[in-house]
Scaffold this active site. Sequence first.
Site, PDB file in Angstrom:
ATOM      1  N   SER A  48       0.873  -1.182   0.000  1.00 33.77           N
ATOM      2  CA  SER A  48       0.000   0.000   0.000  1.00 33.77           C
ATOM      3  C   SER A  48       0.903   1.222   0.000  1.00 33.77           C
ATOM      4  O   SER A  48       2.073   1.125   0.382  1.00 33.77           O
ATOM      5  CB  SER A  48      -0.851  -0.013   1.277  1.00 33.77           C
ATOM      6  OG  SER A  48      -1.458   1.244   1.503  1.00 33.77           O
TER       7      SER A  48
ATOM      8  N   TYR B 190      -2.135  -0.732  10.400  1.00 37.88           N
ATOM      9  CA  TYR B 190      -2.231  -1.112   8.983  1.00 37.88           C
ATOM     10  C   TYR B 190      -0.935  -0.728   8.259  1.00 37.88           C
ATOM     11  O   TYR B 190      -0.363  -1.518   7.510  1.00 37.88           O
ATOM     12  CB  TYR B 190      -3.434  -0.409   8.350  1.00 37.88           C
ATOM     13  CG  TYR B 190      -3.650  -0.702   6.878  1.00 37.88           C
ATOM     14  CD1 TYR B 190      -4.283  -1.872   6.469  1.00 37.88           C
ATOM     15  CD2 TYR B 190      -3.225   0.185   5.897  1.00 37.88           C
ATOM     16  CE1 TYR B 190      -4.490  -2.134   5.120  1.00 37.88           C
ATOM     17  CE2 TYR B 190      -3.423  -0.071   4.557  1.00 37.88           C
ATOM     18  CZ  TYR B 190      -4.060  -1.233   4.169  1.00 37.88           C
ATOM     19  OH  TYR B 190      -4.262  -1.493   2.837  1.00 37.88           O
TER      20      TYR B 190
HETATM   21  N1  NAD Z   1      -8.864  -0.431  -1.492  1.00 33.91           N
HETATM   22  C1  NAD Z   1      -7.815   0.318  -1.182  1.00 33.91           C
HETATM   23  O1  NAD Z   1      -7.925   1.580  -1.133  1.00 33.91           O
HETATM   24  C2  NAD Z   1      -6.469  -0.305  -0.946  1.00 33.91           C
HETATM   25  C3  NAD Z   1      -5.338   0.531  -0.959  1.00 33.91           C
HETATM   26  C4  NAD Z   1      -4.082  -0.028  -0.728  1.00 33.91           C
HETATM   27  C5  NAD Z   1      -3.949  -1.381  -0.488  1.00 33.91           C
HETATM   28  N2  NAD Z   1      -5.067  -2.173  -0.470  1.00 33.91           N
HETATM   29  C6  NAD Z   1      -4.857  -3.593  -0.229  1.00 33.91           C
HETATM   30  O2  NAD Z   1      -5.358  -4.305  -1.335  1.00 33.91           O
HETATM   31  C7  NAD Z   1      -5.764  -5.623  -0.931  1.00 33.91           C
HETATM   32  C8  NAD Z   1      -7.167  -5.881  -1.429  1.00 33.91           C
HETATM   33  O3  NAD Z   1      -8.012  -4.871  -0.905  1.00 33.91           O
HETATM   34  P1  NAD Z   1      -9.451  -4.544  -1.506  1.00 33.91           P
HETATM   35  O4  NAD Z   1      -9.618  -3.078  -1.420  1.00 33.91           O
HETATM   36  O5  NAD Z   1      -9.641  -5.249  -2.801  1.00 33.91           O
HETATM   37  O6  NAD Z   1     -10.316  -5.193  -0.337  1.00 33.91           O
HETATM   38  P2  NAD Z   1     -11.758  -5.916  -0.351  1.00 33.91           P
HETATM   39  O7  NAD Z   1     -12.165  -5.899   1.073  1.00 33.91           O
HETATM   40  O8  NAD Z   1     -12.618  -5.290  -1.383  1.00 33.91           O
HETATM   41  O9  NAD Z   1     -11.394  -7.421  -0.802  1.00 33.91           O
HETATM   42  C9  NAD Z   1     -10.544  -8.213  -0.003  1.00 33.91           C
HETATM   43  C10 NAD Z   1     -10.788  -9.675  -0.277  1.00 33.91           C
HETATM   44  O10 NAD Z   1      -9.900 -10.420   0.602  1.00 33.91           O
HETATM   45  C11 NAD Z   1     -10.647 -11.455   1.216  1.00 33.91           C
HETATM   46  N3  NAD Z   1     -10.048 -11.799   2.500  1.00 33.91           N
HETATM   47  C12 NAD Z   1     -10.083 -11.072   3.660  1.00 33.91           C
HETATM   48  N4  NAD Z   1      -9.464 -11.746   4.643  1.00 33.91           N
HETATM   49  C13 NAD Z   1      -9.030 -12.906   4.114  1.00 33.91           C
HETATM   50  C14 NAD Z   1      -8.323 -14.022   4.633  1.00 33.91           C
HETATM   51  N5  NAD Z   1      -7.971 -14.082   5.926  1.00 33.91           N
HETATM   52  N6  NAD Z   1      -8.016 -15.043   3.785  1.00 33.91           N
HETATM   53  C15 NAD Z   1      -8.387 -15.002   2.490  1.00 33.91           C
HETATM   54  N7  NAD Z   1      -9.071 -13.987   1.939  1.00 33.91           N
HETATM   55  C16 NAD Z   1      -9.388 -12.944   2.746  1.00 33.91           C
HETATM   56  C17 NAD Z   1     -12.059 -10.903   1.364  1.00 33.91           C
HETATM   57  O11 NAD Z   1     -13.017 -11.930   1.530  1.00 33.91           O
HETATM   58  C18 NAD Z   1     -12.219 -10.123   0.064  1.00 33.91           C
HETATM   59  O12 NAD Z   1     -12.726 -10.939  -0.969  1.00 33.91           O
HETATM   60  C19 NAD Z   1      -5.608  -5.642   0.584  1.00 33.91           C
HETATM   61  O13 NAD Z   1      -4.371  -6.257   0.910  1.00 33.91           O
HETATM   62  C20 NAD Z   1      -5.579  -4.180   0.964  1.00 33.91           C
HETATM   63  O14 NAD Z   1      -4.902  -3.955   2.178  1.00 33.91           O
HETATM   64  C21 NAD Z   1      -6.317  -1.668  -0.699  1.00 33.91           C
END
Ligand code: NAD
Length: 253
Positions: free
Chosen positions: A144, A157
Site C-alpha cells: 500500500s 495497517y
Molecule cells: N482499497 C484500497 O484503497 C487499498 C489501498 C491499498 C492497499 N489495499 C490492499 O489491497 C488488498 C485488497 O483490498 P481490496 O480493497 O480489494 O479489499 P476488499 O475488502 O474489497 O477485498 C478483499 C478480499 O480479501 C478477502 N479476504 C479477507 N481476509 C481474508 C483471509 N484471511 N483469507 C483469504 N481472503 C481474505 C475478502 O473476503 C475479500 O474478498 C488488501 O491487501 C488491501 O490492504 C487496498
Amino acid sequence: MSNDFKGKVALVTGGAAGIGLATVEAFAAAGATVVVSDIDRTLGEALASRLQAEGHSASFIACDVTNADEVKALIEQIRAAHGRLDCAFNNAGIEIEQDKLADGNEAVFDRIMDVNVKGVWHCMRHEIPLMLEQGGGAIVNTASVAALGAAPKMSIYSASKHAVLGLTRSAAVEYGKKGVRINAVCPAVIDTEMFRRAVEIEPRKAEFAAGMHPVGRVGQAEEVAAAVLYLCSANAGFTTGIALPVDGGATCI
Ligand SMILES: NC(=O)c1ccc[n+]([C@@H]2O[C@H](COP(=O)([O-])OP(=O)(O)OC[C@H]3O[C@@H](n4cnc5c(N)ncnc54)[C@H](O)[C@@H]3O)[C@@H](O)[C@H]2O)c1
C-alpha cells in the site's frame, strides 16, 4: 514480448472481491489458468463459475490465509491439479478502523498483522518451493502507499504493509538467482468495498481521498490489476524487489 499468459497458472488470494477480483479477470482475459482463492466461498465460487461460463480456465479454492494448514493445502491442490504455479498475487488483506496509536487495541493489532503479514508469509513460503521446482515464477504482494510513509490513524495497517515490503525485498534477494521474482504493488485509495466501508463510517473520507491524488480521483481496481500483470509478465524480467506505487501521483507530493 507481451502480456500473454497462455499456459501459465496464476493464483490470486483475496480474489473474490475488489483488487483481487479485477486481477483474476485480467489474468483470465490474458489466457491464464486462474485459481481464485478467498475466505468468502460464496463470492469465490460464483466468480469461478462465471469465468468458466465465459470460456476461461478458472477454479476456486477456499482458504483463510491466516491458517497455515489451509495455505499448505491450497498450494498442494494447485500442484495436484496443474503441476505448477507461475504467478502468485498475495493480495488478501484487511483494514480495521483505528484511532491514534496510543488508543490502539491489541486485538486489532493481532488481527491486522495476522492477515496482512502472516498471511503473505504463509503464502510465499509454500509458493516459493513449487516455483523453485519448476525453475522460476513471479510473486506480487499487495502492500500500500501506507507502506511508503506515514498513515495517520492507520498506524497498525501501515506497519503491516511496511512488513509486507520487508518480506518482499528480502525474499527477492534470497531467490533472485533461482528465477523467482518477487515484487509488491503499493496502491493509494482504490474504489473497492474496503474503501466504501471506510466512507460509510466517515463520509468525509470520499472527498479527502479524491483530493490526496494529483490526478484528482481515486483509483480503480483494474488499474492495480494491470500493474500486477506487468510485474508477473516477461516484460518485467529484470524487475524484482520493487514496491511499485499505483497511486495517481500521491507519493510525489
Ligand atoms: N482499497 C484500497 O484503497 C487499498 C489501498 C491499498 C492497499 N489495499 C490492499 O489491497 C488488498 C485488497 O483490498 P481490496 O480493497 O480489494 O479489499 P476488499 O475488502 O474489497 O477485498 C478483499 C478480499 O480479501 C478477502 N479476504 C479477507 N481476509 C481474508 C483471509 N484471511 N483469507 C483469504 N481472503 C481474505 C475478502 O473476503 C475479500 O474478498 C488488501 O491487501 C488491501 O490492504 C487496498
